[in-house]
Design an enzyme around this catalytic site. Structure first.
Site, PDB file in Angstrom:
ATOM      1  N   ASP A  33     -26.726   9.456  22.771  1.00 40.24           N
ATOM      2  CA  ASP A  33     -27.108   7.924  21.794  1.00 40.24           C
ATOM      3  C   ASP A  33     -27.174   6.780  22.327  1.00 40.24           C
ATOM      4  OD1 ASP A  33     -27.317   5.514  19.575  1.00 40.24           O
ATOM      5  OD2 ASP A  33     -26.406   7.241  18.127  1.00 40.24           O
ATOM      6  N   SER A  86     -29.971   4.748  14.362  1.00 42.20           N
ATOM      7  CA  SER A  86     -29.474   6.314  14.233  1.00 42.20           C
ATOM      8  C   SER A  86     -29.395   6.829  13.547  1.00 42.20           C
ATOM      9  CB  SER A  86     -27.972   6.143  15.124  1.00 42.20           C
ATOM     10  OG  SER A  86     -27.934   5.795  16.517  1.00 42.20           O
ATOM     11  N   ASP A 137     -20.084   7.766  11.659  1.00 45.30           N
ATOM     12  CA  ASP A 137     -21.151   6.728  11.791  1.00 45.30           C
ATOM     13  C   ASP A 137     -22.406   7.814  11.727  1.00 45.30           C
ATOM     14  OD1 ASP A 137     -22.651   4.173  12.418  1.00 45.30           O
ATOM     15  OD2 ASP A 137     -21.539   4.330  14.088  1.00 45.30           O
ATOM     16  N   GLU A 281     -21.828  13.690  19.950  1.00 46.19           N
ATOM     17  CA  GLU A 281     -22.377  13.010  20.802  1.00 46.19           C
ATOM     18  C   GLU A 281     -22.379  12.093  21.668  1.00 46.19           C
ATOM     19  OE1 GLU A 281     -22.374   9.416  17.186  1.00 46.19           O
ATOM     20  OE2 GLU A 281     -24.194   8.573  18.039  1.00 46.19           O
ATOM     21  N   ASP A 286     -24.600   4.091  24.340  1.00 44.14           N
ATOM     22  CA  ASP A 286     -25.342   2.966  22.988  1.00 44.14           C
ATOM     23  C   ASP A 286     -25.065   1.635  22.766  1.00 44.14           C
ATOM     24  OD1 ASP A 286     -28.295   2.152  21.125  1.00 44.14           O
ATOM     25  OD2 ASP A 286     -25.457   2.233  19.701  1.00 44.14           O
ATOM     26  N   HIS A 329     -32.678   7.384  20.454  1.00 42.64           N
ATOM     27  CA  HIS A 329     -33.464   6.245  20.678  1.00 42.64           C
ATOM     28  C   HIS A 329     -33.249   6.033  21.657  1.00 42.64           C
ATOM     29  CE1 HIS A 329     -30.545   4.059  19.650  1.00 42.64           C
ATOM     30  NE2 HIS A 329     -30.554   4.925  18.624  1.00 42.64           N
ATOM     31  N   HIS A 421     -32.814  -1.316  20.282  1.00 44.88           N
ATOM     32  CA  HIS A 421     -33.698  -0.442  19.694  1.00 44.88           C
ATOM     33  C   HIS A 421     -34.925  -0.838  20.375  1.00 44.88           C
ATOM     34  CE1 HIS A 421     -30.123   1.875  17.335  1.00 44.88           C
ATOM     35  NE2 HIS A 421     -29.321   1.570  18.584  1.00 44.88           N
TER      36      HIS A 421
HETATM   37 ZN   LIG Z   1     -27.497   1.373  18.995  1.00 43.25          ZN
END
Ligand SMILES: [Zn+2]
Ligand SMILES: *[C@@H]1O[C@H](CO)[C@@H](O)[C@H](O)[C@H]1NC(C)=O
Length: 501
Positions: A33, A86, A137, A281, A286, A329, A421
């Site tokens: 992520d 996400s 999440d 994940e 991230d 992303h 992001h």
């Molecule tokens: Zn993020």
């Protein structure tokens, strides 16, 4: 073979085809992520420094496991924003539909869409989800839940266990954080507003539940006596960053959870014809990107590569399995501008840990505060040789950890262009054993929209996601309270997403 029409940028009509020449029994999908192209460079050079001791203009480059797995690139925009979160990107990859930021496998008009994991389960396969953040999440949620707003994590928890999912339990293994969504409001740290105890409920339904390191150890990396379904929740919210975890050691790592999931799913399916679908994940690449925390971002990325290295070896021994891996992303707008990993070498803790330590332990007295910064905080951050002016800047800053991360980034030649992001395309990676690898590369070479990737997996595994969607839409029917639309009332998801990961 799927031939579909995709509207790109609202006007041009482009015909796309995803044809799988590869068939496989099992698919492992790993989501780093918030991982962008620069994340990999940054991690590789830091790993090279730590493993070979060389840096600067003539480093001995130590390749990481993902380095030679790049196949193609993926566009990530959501239905309502060039920059995805996400949830929208996850919905695209899990369920092949564009939706708005914040959507958990529902379309912009709120209708549920079936995921590749649900299709796998209905097709007789076993399924698993693993994450280093809350298992409820967005990135894991899109595979096994359908709600209007990603913030409805207590509802997502109920669906993931099958309690309020119209198709019943669709996941056989859940490992990660986010325990606060499974415990009643009376438990300290709970994220629920009711007295539902999902841990008790899961045990009654036959799940093997573990909530700490010792209980995780009894799973023996998935090779023990424990049978599916398995629920492991090792933190109230996010699990520890790898740098902090190495010191505290009270939680399993990404690699240990990945190994456990693969072993357990493999053992449950090896005798039959049907295999498994597993999503893992690496969530906190991230989070470190949002915090502009350079060493942490690189080390989380390195741990993702370590997991990939293990999975590659696994696939060499189990050629009926393929790996795909792509971020949802990029995060941070990370640029390497004269990057040298040397200043990151001594960092032992994340900015988050440092800030918590500062908040709890920094003395009130100015001189004692300064000493605490120099003697305790700076060594944990890996910074040394600061000028008095730099120390003053940190002491005067509204966030000590942000000021430290900023000095560390600038010393290492790392620039962050945003705390959020970006819309930059992300890299698609893949691995298969033997000749399959060549076919996988040939199939997926090129540029894809994120909604096209699950159609490929659907083809590889011989599944039908649209059939799942029809079942879900029928179930949504009259009483669609389970979709959590009431949680949308009065909320502006378009702007709220800026606070989301
Ligand atoms: Zn993020
Ligand atoms: C890292 O720590 C070692 C040992 O304390 C020290 O010699 C070195 O200068 C430090 N490196 C950086 C970049 O601060």
């Amino acid at each position: 073979m799927h031939i579909r029409n995709a509207i790109v940028a609202g006007t041009a009509l482009v015909q796309t085809a995803v044809a799988a020449s590869v068939q496989a029994k099992n698919v492992i999908y790993i989501v780093p992520d918030g991982y962008g192209p620069a994340s990999q460079n940054m991690a590789r050079d830091l790993a090279s420094l730590i493993e070979t001791g060389t840096t600067g203009s003539n480093p001995e480059i130590h390749e990481l496991a993902v380095d030679d797995l790049a196949i193609g690139r993926v566009r990530t925009h959501s239905a309502n924003n060039m920059i995805t979160d996400s949830a929208a990107s996850g919905t695209a990859f899990a369920s092949a539909h564009k939706s708005y930021n914040g959507a958990i496998s529902v379309t912009p008009d709120g209708s549920p869409v079936g995921s590749i994991l649900e299709a796998a389960k209905l097709g007789g396969m076993k399924t698993g989800l693993v994450s280093t953040t809350s298992i409820t999440d967005a990135t894991p949620a899109v595979y096994a839940a359908h709600v209007a707003n990603r913030g409805s994590q207590p509802l997502i928890a109920e669906q993931m266990l099958g309690l309020s999912h119209p198709l019943g339990p669709v996941v056989d293994l859940l490992l990660g954080g986010g325990r606060c969504n499974f415990v009643p409001s009376t438990t300290s740290g709970s994220c629920r507003s009711d007295d539902l105890n999902l841990l008790d409920w899961a045990e009654e339904e036959g799940w093997s539940v573990s909530t700490n390191r010792d209980e995780f150890n009894t799973l023996k990396k998935g090779l023990g006596r424990t049978q599916l379904p398995i629920l492991g929740l090792f933190a109230q919210g996010s699990m520890r960053y790898e740098m902090d975890r190495k010191v505290e050691q009270d939680e399993p790592s990404l690699l240990e959870m990945g190994q456990t999931a693969i072993n357990a799913l493999h053992r449950a399916t090896r005798k039959g014809r049907k295999g498994y679908f597993l999503m893992i994940e690496a969530a906190r690449i991230d989070h470190a990107g949002h915090a502009s925390d350079p060493a942490n971002h690189a080390i989380e990325t390195w741990m993702y590569n370590d997991l990939i290295a293990w999975v590659r070896k696994w696939i060499d021994q189990h050629p009926d399995t393929i790996l795909l891996s792509a971020a949802d992303h990029e995060t941070g707008g990370l640029t390497l501008n004269g990057y040298d990993p040397l200043p990151l070498q001594n960092a032992t803790h994340s900015a988050e840990y440092i800030q918590n330590l500062w908040n709890s332990d920094a003395p009130a007295d100015a001189a004692a505060r300064r000493s605490f910064l120099i003697d305790t905080i700076l060594p944990a951050s890996g910074l040394s040789g600061l000028s008095d002016a730099e120390i003053d800047t940190i002491l005067d800053a509204s966030s000590v950890s942000t000021a430290i991360a900023s000095i560390l980034s600038s010393r290492a030649g790392v620039d962050w262009s945003t705390g959020g992001h970006t819309s930059v395309d992300i890299t698609l990676h893949g691995y298969a054993a033997g000749r399959k690898r060549r076919n996988l590369k040939a199939d997926l070479a090129g540029g894809w929209d994120n909604t096209e990737l699950p159609r490929y997996v659907e083809d590889v595994l011989g599944l039908d996601m649209d059939a799942v969607t029809r079942k879900l839409v029928k179930a949504a029917g009259e009483d669609d309270a389970w979709l959590g639309k009431r949680d949308l009332v009065g909320r502006d998801l378009e702007h709220e997403h800026e606070h989301w990961h």
